[in-house]
Design an enzyme around this catalytic site. Structure first.
Site, PDB file in Angstrom:
ATOM      1  N   PRO A  33       0.851  -1.317  -0.033  1.00 42.80           N
ATOM      2  CA  PRO A  33      -0.068   0.018  -0.111  1.00 42.80           C
ATOM      3  C   PRO A  33       0.745   1.202   0.124  1.00 42.80           C
ATOM      4  CG  PRO A  33       0.036  -1.005   2.185  1.00 42.80           C
ATOM      5  CD  PRO A  33       0.715  -1.765   1.292  1.00 42.80           C
ATOM      6  N   ASP A  66       5.628   2.591   2.488  1.00 41.50           N
ATOM      7  CA  ASP A  66       4.709   1.374   2.588  1.00 41.50           C
ATOM      8  C   ASP A  66       3.865   1.709   4.138  1.00 41.50           C
ATOM      9  OD1 ASP A  66       3.626  -1.256   3.568  1.00 41.50           O
ATOM     10  OD2 ASP A  66       5.409  -2.413   2.871  1.00 41.50           O
ATOM     11  N   HIS A  67       2.628   1.875   3.634  1.00 34.69           N
ATOM     12  CA  HIS A  67       1.788   2.386   4.805  1.00 34.69           C
ATOM     13  C   HIS A  67       1.441   1.157   5.833  1.00 34.69           C
ATOM     14  CE1 HIS A  67      -0.909   4.856   7.097  1.00 34.69           C
ATOM     15  NE2 HIS A  67      -1.495   5.584   5.916  1.00 34.69           N
ATOM     16  N   ARG A  68       1.968  -0.103   5.596  1.00 36.46           N
ATOM     17  CA  ARG A  68       1.750  -1.034   6.592  1.00 36.46           C
ATOM     18  C   ARG A  68       2.841  -0.871   7.557  1.00 36.46           C
ATOM     19  NH1 ARG A  68       2.837  -6.164   2.664  1.00 36.46           N
ATOM     20  NH2 ARG A  68       4.318  -4.797   2.258  1.00 36.46           N
ATOM     21  N   ILE A  77       4.667   2.480   8.009  1.00 29.85           N
ATOM     22  CA  ILE A  77       5.015   3.714   8.283  1.00 29.85           C
ATOM     23  C   ILE A  77       3.820   4.696   8.169  1.00 29.85           C
ATOM     24  CG2 ILE A  77       6.378   5.880   7.204  1.00 29.85           C
ATOM     25  CD1 ILE A  77       8.302   3.544   6.053  1.00 29.85           C
TER      26      ILE A  77
END
Ligand code: CAO
Length: 529
Positions: free
Chosen positions: A326, A501-503, A505
């Site tokens: 993501p 990477d929104h998982r 950060i």
């Protein structure tokens, strides 16, 4: 010490100079013992050559169409030693052509087909018993010589009326193994055409297929090797609906993968009755329309150009990264007015040494100092854990005539700006000459993609998995700045685009990362703190 381990074609009987028709792995792949590496196809059979050991593919030494035989080195693995993981190389799995029958309908004898120069091969398994209904290409018996294991497939849909062999019997080409009855009303799959394996069936537009159910009859007669069949089973792909792009319409691994990406397949679980979502999908998968098929030539002259090997590899990696991670991109800008002055000054001083420093090595230094401040950006996601790395190897995107490559400069924290400049120049040259080695592209912890020498203002760089962030920079430009809205000055401004990477950060951390990075570029003395 790490060294290359040669992977050779094992003993494949009397097959010689057999063309490679498919390569299942790419450089950098981690493979397990017995994973298929390449597929070979003689005029008698298709053979998947399995890996004799686990390892990471370091180099692939064959390409499609190359001819190989026993002992040909097809690839090299990275490894710690030269001892094979297994004492005995796994045997190639062979898909023999459909066996000949003595009559097309009624009572027929099924014989061992042409299996090359294998003779007196023991039967090691019977897959059917009297009374069984089988479909074309269902395996009937398995034979094992000291060189290969071969499944003899049914030549057409039939009912088994007599077994003529038992386990341990030795057979050769032409030996009768079964007697079957064909073409009767009692044959459940009699409507399935007994097409030769090399004829791909037309796509079946049945409602069952549209919802992901596998049409077993079409699957059985699809023209594909054992590894591709296995992959199709794993992905729930109905091979009967896949168009083969290999020679004579043979379905290759890429066709199955493209079919899945096109959204036409559903995972096996869907076929087994998983509840669909309101939108008609199955929730976990991506339920997309098939890729549009357009006859471009209808609209004007066209030219078809195959993608380069590097473009194909990077396309597959970029696609995976884009779909799996993501991505969010946070933009910012850095005031590099003073740094640019310093760079120009240093280049004057270093003129005689031949070193010409661009902005990128400074960015690498600033990146390392920022990564030390924000360690979760110098990390990789492994399951539910974050692996934080205490080394700072920075990759840089290099534009090459063959496509995008990402060489890696190791231990940037320990190198001077001229050292980084020199190494970057050497790696960029190797990349452009197509001579980069796998270890010169591996181990990166963070990547910088600079379009500064070309142009643009902002873009969305795609994260280079398994890294969790990438910094994209564009061309610096003069911009009016004011800190109070009254006093204005022209500042050289570098546009920054950080994808993360929104998982792993959060947006706030990404914004802070950019601010810190920009502050360092504005005043490089801060790197020392
Ligand atoms: N702003 C303004 N000018 C810049 C700049 C920036 N941010 N970055 C570089 N420049 C200038 C350089 O100073 C140099 O100018 P001079 O010729 O006057 O000295 C010129 O642009 C060319 O620089 P360069 O590209 O040769 O050198 P580099 O160190 O900046 O980059 C490399 C090296 C290998 C990264 C680069 O050549 C390259 O391949 N860039 C493309 C990367 C890419 O494709 N990214 C996209 C990936 S996503 O698809």
């Amino acid at each position: 010490m790490s060294q290359a381990i040669d992977i050779k074609v094992p003993d494949i009987g009397d097959f010689k100079d057999v063309p490679v028709i498919e390569v299942f792995v790419k450089v950098g792949d981690t493979v397990k013992a017995e994973d298929p590496l390449v597929s070979l196809e003689s005029d008698k059979a298709t053979m998947d050559v399995p890996s004799p050991r686990g390892g990471v593919v370091k180099a692939i030494l064959v390409k499609l169409g190359d001819k190989v035989g026993e002992g040909s080195v097809i690839m090299q693995f990275e490894g710690q030693d030269t001892a094979p993981a297994t004492t005995e190389s796994p045997k190639p799995s062979v898909s023999a052509p459909p066996s000949p029958v003595s009559a097309p309908a009624g009572r027929a004898e099924v014989r061992v087909p042409d299996i090359g120069d294998f003779k007196d091969v023991p039967v090691i398994e019977l897959f059917v018993k009297v009374g069984d209904t089988v479909k074309a290409e269902d395996p009937l018996v398995s034979l094992e010589s000291d060189k290969a294991t071969m499944d003899v497939p049914a030549p057409l849909a039939c009912v088994v009326s007599e077994l003529r062999v038992k386990v341990g019997d030795k057979v050769s080409e032409g030996s009768i193994i079964l007697v079957v009855s064909t073409g009767t009303g009692s044959v459940a799959a009699a409507a399935v055409p007994a097409a030769p394996a090399s004829t791909p069936p037309a796509p079946a537009a049945s409602p069952a297929a549209a919802t992901g159910a596998v049409d077993e009859a079409a699957f059985a007669i699809a023209y594909a090797g054992p590894a591709v069949r296995k992959l199709a089973r794993e992905l729930g792909v109905d091979l009967g609906r896949v168009k083969g792009s290999g020679e004579h319409g043979r379905i290759v691994r890429a066709d199955v993968e493209a079919f899945v990406k096109g959204g036409a397949a559903a995972p096996a679980s869907a076929a087994k009755g998983a509840a669909p979502t309101a939108a008609g999908g199955v929730g976990g998968g991506i339920d997309l329309l098939p890729w549009p098929k357009v006859d471009f030539a209808k609209f004007g002259p066209i030219e078809r150009k195959e993608l380069s090997r590097i473009k194909k590899i990077s396309a597959a990696n970029l696609h995976r990264n884009w779909v799996v991670i993501p991505h969010v991109t946070t933009h910012d800008e850095a005031d590099i007015t003073d740094l640019e002055q310093f760079r120009v000054q240093m280049n004057k001083e270093l003129e005689k040494s031949g070193v010409k420093i661009s902005m990128l090595p400074f960015m690498m230094k600033a990146a390392v100092a920022t990564l030390k401040q924000f360690p979760e950006f110098n990390a990789s996601l492994e399951g539910d854990a974050l692996v934080l790395k205490n080394y700072w190897h920075i990759g840089f995107a290099a534009d090459t005539p063959n496509g995008l490559m990402v060489p890696v400069i190791r231990d940037v924290d320990k190198k001077t700006i001229p050292e980084i400049t020199k190494e970057m120049g050497e790696l960029a040259k190797l990349a452009r000459d197509g001579k980069l080695k796998p270890d010169q592209m591996s181990g990166g912890t963070f990547t910088i993609s600079s379009l500064g020498g070309i142009g643009g203002i902002y873009f969305t760089p795609i994260i280079n998995a398994p890294e969790v962030a990438i910094m994209g920079v564009c061309k610096s430009y003069w911009k009016q700045h004011s800190s109070d809205g009254r006093n204005w000055s022209s500042r050289l401004t570098l546009p920054l685009s950080l994808s993360w990477d929104h998982r792993v950060i959060d947006g706030a951390a990404a914004a802070r990362f950019n601010v810190h990075f920009a502050n360092l570029l504005a005043d490089m003395r801060r790197v020392m703190f």
